[in-house]
Design a protein around this motif. Sequence first.
Motif, PDB file in Angstrom:
ATOM      1  N   PRO A   3       7.741 -59.798 -12.100  1.00  0.00           N
ATOM      2  CA  PRO A   3       8.119 -59.351 -10.857  1.00  0.00           C
ATOM      3  C   PRO A   3       7.971 -57.886 -10.745  1.00  0.00           C
ATOM      4  CG  PRO A   3       9.550 -61.007 -11.832  1.00  0.00           C
ATOM      5  CD  PRO A   3       8.732 -60.649 -12.808  1.00  0.00           C
ATOM      6  N   SER A   4       7.711 -57.349  -9.715  1.00  0.00           N
ATOM      7  CA  SER A   4       7.508 -55.982  -9.311  1.00  0.00           C
ATOM      8  C   SER A   4       8.881 -55.172  -9.840  1.00  0.00           C
ATOM      9  CB  SER A   4       6.766 -55.603  -8.114  1.00  0.00           C
ATOM     10  OG  SER A   4       7.806 -56.166  -7.079  1.00  0.00           O
ATOM     11  N   GLY A   5       9.975 -55.600  -9.490  1.00  0.00           N
ATOM     12  CA  GLY A   5      11.149 -54.773  -9.446  1.00  0.00           C
ATOM     13  C   GLY A   5      11.711 -54.798 -10.977  1.00  0.00           C
ATOM     14  N   VAL A   6      11.541 -55.702 -11.621  1.00  0.00           N
ATOM     15  CA  VAL A   6      12.146 -55.659 -13.024  1.00  0.00           C
ATOM     16  C   VAL A   6      11.981 -54.346 -13.817  1.00  0.00           C
ATOM     17  CG1 VAL A   6      10.030 -56.567 -14.536  1.00  0.00           C
ATOM     18  CG2 VAL A   6      12.195 -57.221 -14.953  1.00  0.00           C
ATOM     19  N   LYS A   7      13.074 -54.066 -14.326  1.00  0.00           N
ATOM     20  CA  LYS A   7      13.193 -53.027 -15.229  1.00  0.00           C
ATOM     21  C   LYS A   7      12.442 -53.218 -16.695  1.00  0.00           C
ATOM     22  CE  LYS A   7      17.212 -51.045 -13.506  1.00  0.00           C
ATOM     23  NZ  LYS A   7      18.708 -50.265 -13.716  1.00  0.00           N
ATOM     24  N   VAL A   8      11.807 -52.231 -17.098  1.00  0.00           N
ATOM     25  CA  VAL A   8      10.915 -52.524 -18.585  1.00  0.00           C
ATOM     26  C   VAL A   8      11.235 -51.303 -19.322  1.00  0.00           C
ATOM     27  CG1 VAL A   8       8.761 -52.746 -19.669  1.00  0.00           C
ATOM     28  CG2 VAL A   8       9.146 -53.586 -17.363  1.00  0.00           C
ATOM     29  N   PHE A   9      11.981 -51.574 -20.741  1.00  0.00           N
ATOM     30  CA  PHE A   9      12.228 -50.478 -21.690  1.00  0.00           C
ATOM     31  C   PHE A   9      11.366 -50.770 -22.774  1.00  0.00           C
ATOM     32  CE2 PHE A   9      16.074 -51.242 -19.060  1.00  0.00           C
ATOM     33  CZ  PHE A   9      16.157 -49.938 -18.501  1.00  0.00           C
ATOM     34  N   LEU A  10      10.791 -49.701 -23.195  1.00  0.00           N
ATOM     35  CA  LEU A  10       9.989 -49.493 -24.484  1.00  0.00           C
ATOM     36  C   LEU A  10      11.021 -49.067 -25.491  1.00  0.00           C
ATOM     37  CD1 LEU A  10       7.197 -49.416 -22.701  1.00  0.00           C
ATOM     38  CD2 LEU A  10       6.324 -48.557 -24.783  1.00  0.00           C
ATOM     39  N   ALA A  11      11.099 -49.596 -26.736  1.00  0.00           N
ATOM     40  CA  ALA A  11      11.647 -49.024 -27.886  1.00  0.00           C
ATOM     41  C   ALA A  11      10.333 -47.939 -28.598  1.00  0.00           C
ATOM     42  CB  ALA A  11      12.126 -50.034 -28.815  1.00  0.00           C
TER      43      ALA A  11
END
Length: 114
Positions: A3-11
């Motif tokens: 989904p376009s609004g989802v937050k994505v975090f990279l370690a």
Amino acid sequence: MIPSGVKVFLASHPVDFRKGIDGLVALVRDAGDPFDGALYVFRAKRANRIKIVWWDGSGVCLYLKRLEKAKFCWPRIGHHRVQLTSAQLMGTGSGSGLCRSSRRRLLGKSTAAK
């Protein structure tokens, strides 16, 4: 599809890829709430594999991708996390997205990555 609004975090720091879903959720818990619906992305030391964990409302999901002839481009190794958009994550999944313009924006670099 993400989904376009989802937050994505990279370690940004590589993790031990023997860790399963519970081990990765424990890493997320150290930095935030693993049940907030965001995607949390981890990479292996060789940068040819990623794991993504997220809460879908009924349970924790785990996604694994391995590139056969390429490596994922990643921000500098460090003990921090980087927030991406879902479009940037999709580019990273192809093995090319973070290498080009997206990486420059994330890291504040004026030159292209390797």
